[in-house]
Design an enzyme around this catalytic site. Sequence first.
Site, mmCIF file in Angstrom:
data_model
loop_
_atom_site.group_PDB
_atom_site.id
_atom_site.type_symbol
_atom_site.label_atom_id
_atom_site.label_comp_id
_atom_site.label_asym_id
_atom_site.label_seq_id
_atom_site.Cartn_x
_atom_site.Cartn_y
_atom_site.Cartn_z
ATOM 1 N N ARG A 114 0.744 -1.274 0.105
ATOM 2 C CA ARG A 114 -0.082 -0.073 -0.100
ATOM 3 C C ARG A 114 0.856 1.233 -0.050
ATOM 4 O O ARG A 114 0.660 2.297 -0.427
ATOM 5 C CB ARG A 114 -1.134 -0.116 1.143
ATOM 6 C CG ARG A 114 -2.054 1.379 1.540
ATOM 7 C CD ARG A 114 -2.342 1.834 0.207
ATOM 8 N NE ARG A 114 -3.242 0.776 -0.647
ATOM 9 C CZ ARG A 114 -3.437 0.957 -1.887
ATOM 10 N NH1 ARG A 114 -3.109 2.154 -2.617
ATOM 11 N NH2 ARG A 114 -4.174 0.070 -2.636
ATOM 12 N N LYS A 149 0.877 25.181 -4.443
ATOM 13 C CA LYS A 149 -0.293 24.352 -3.804
ATOM 14 C C LYS A 149 0.061 22.962 -3.737
ATOM 15 O O LYS A 149 -0.532 22.124 -4.711
ATOM 16 C CB LYS A 149 -1.524 24.841 -4.628
ATOM 17 C CG LYS A 149 -1.681 26.326 -4.557
ATOM 18 C CD LYS A 149 -2.982 26.608 -5.378
ATOM 19 C CE LYS A 149 -3.186 28.188 -5.452
ATOM 20 N NZ LYS A 149 -4.387 28.459 -6.317
ATOM 21 N N LYS A 181 1.770 39.285 -4.865
ATOM 22 C CA LYS A 181 0.482 38.842 -4.824
ATOM 23 C C LYS A 181 -0.234 40.191 -4.718
ATOM 24 O O LYS A 181 0.174 41.274 -4.171
ATOM 25 C CB LYS A 181 0.187 37.806 -4.261
ATOM 26 C CG LYS A 181 1.031 36.664 -4.659
ATOM 27 C CD LYS A 181 0.668 35.744 -5.855
ATOM 28 C CE LYS A 181 -0.750 35.012 -5.595
ATOM 29 N NZ LYS A 181 -1.015 34.140 -6.849
ATOM 30 N N GLU A 210 1.798 40.013 -9.819
ATOM 31 C CA GLU A 210 0.602 39.739 -10.054
ATOM 32 C C GLU A 210 -0.157 40.914 -10.507
ATOM 33 O O GLU A 210 -0.219 41.983 -9.823
ATOM 34 C CB GLU A 210 -0.491 38.982 -9.196
ATOM 35 C CG GLU A 210 -1.716 38.814 -9.522
ATOM 36 C CD GLU A 210 -2.299 38.118 -8.299
ATOM 37 O OE1 GLU A 210 -2.037 36.891 -7.790
ATOM 38 O OE2 GLU A 210 -3.053 38.716 -7.500
ATOM 39 N N ASP A 231 -3.757 37.603 -13.711
ATOM 40 C CA ASP A 231 -4.671 36.952 -12.822
ATOM 41 C C ASP A 231 -5.929 36.998 -13.215
ATOM 42 O O ASP A 231 -6.659 37.846 -13.385
ATOM 43 C CB ASP A 231 -4.474 37.500 -11.258
ATOM 44 C CG ASP A 231 -5.238 36.741 -10.257
ATOM 45 O OD1 ASP A 231 -5.404 35.264 -10.403
ATOM 46 O OD2 ASP A 231 -6.059 37.180 -9.800
#
Length: 292
Positions: A114, A149, A181, A210, A231
Amino acid sequence: MTSYDVLVEELRAAGLDPDAVTAAIDAALEEDLPGGSVDVTSVATIPADATGAGVFAAREPGIVAGLGVAALVFLRVSAEVVVSDRLPDGARVAAGDVVMRVAGPTRALLTAERTALNFASHLSGIATATDRWVAALAGTRARVLDTRKTLPRWRPLQKYAVRCGGGVNHRFSLSEMAMVKDNHVVAAGGVVPAYDAVRAAYPDLPVEVEVTDLDQLRRLLDAGCDRVLLDNMDSATMAEAVRLTAGRATLEASGGLTLERAREVAETGVDFISVGALTHSVKVFDLGLDLQ
């Protein structure tokens, strides 16, 4: 046959830290065998001296990745396991293709199964998803780009799987590249003040900023910014951004982009399309281990 030393050198050549990968494997095995406990089902049903062999097979078409990590899982459980006929990471497979064979103590094979599948199935899922984006962008200048992410502690492996699928890695950490950002823009008082502040503090560091509209883009280009993230723009606005930029900066499209829209976005002329879903919500690839 694949030896432990060969696997370690393969990981290093792939840009991975073998010690970190081994630590991740050991932590995963500790979840199944806490405190040095045993696989009670295998101990109860399989004689200690039983040996066996099995094949890892793809149950769908795609790109495999993480097979070296899976092989290392088996060798961490038992040095007596023999791994053979392993396909290279990045190989394209069809449903039914054998991607790796293992042989050795049967208890060890089932104890490692597994954990090995968890690594290989997840990483192959990322590589396969990336390959679909690469295919959708074929013939355009755009390259598919990953993001930060990622699952905690899995970033190096997940970004490795993106490379196996033909994608490009964005920054690995907050220190290797500045990325301004929306919240940085608010805190600094605008896109240009934010860009200038980063450039003054870290003059030799790559900087990406951004923007959400063409006016911000114009001001950044005039300030000398050479990497801009577009964006959540529609395709017409992105095409105009490409025209205005005229090669003065690389442009990255971002924000909820889907595979169905990939070609349309790429044809605007952007350089990169970043896709968080490659790592944060990818479907695992269907691999299975069958004892012979």
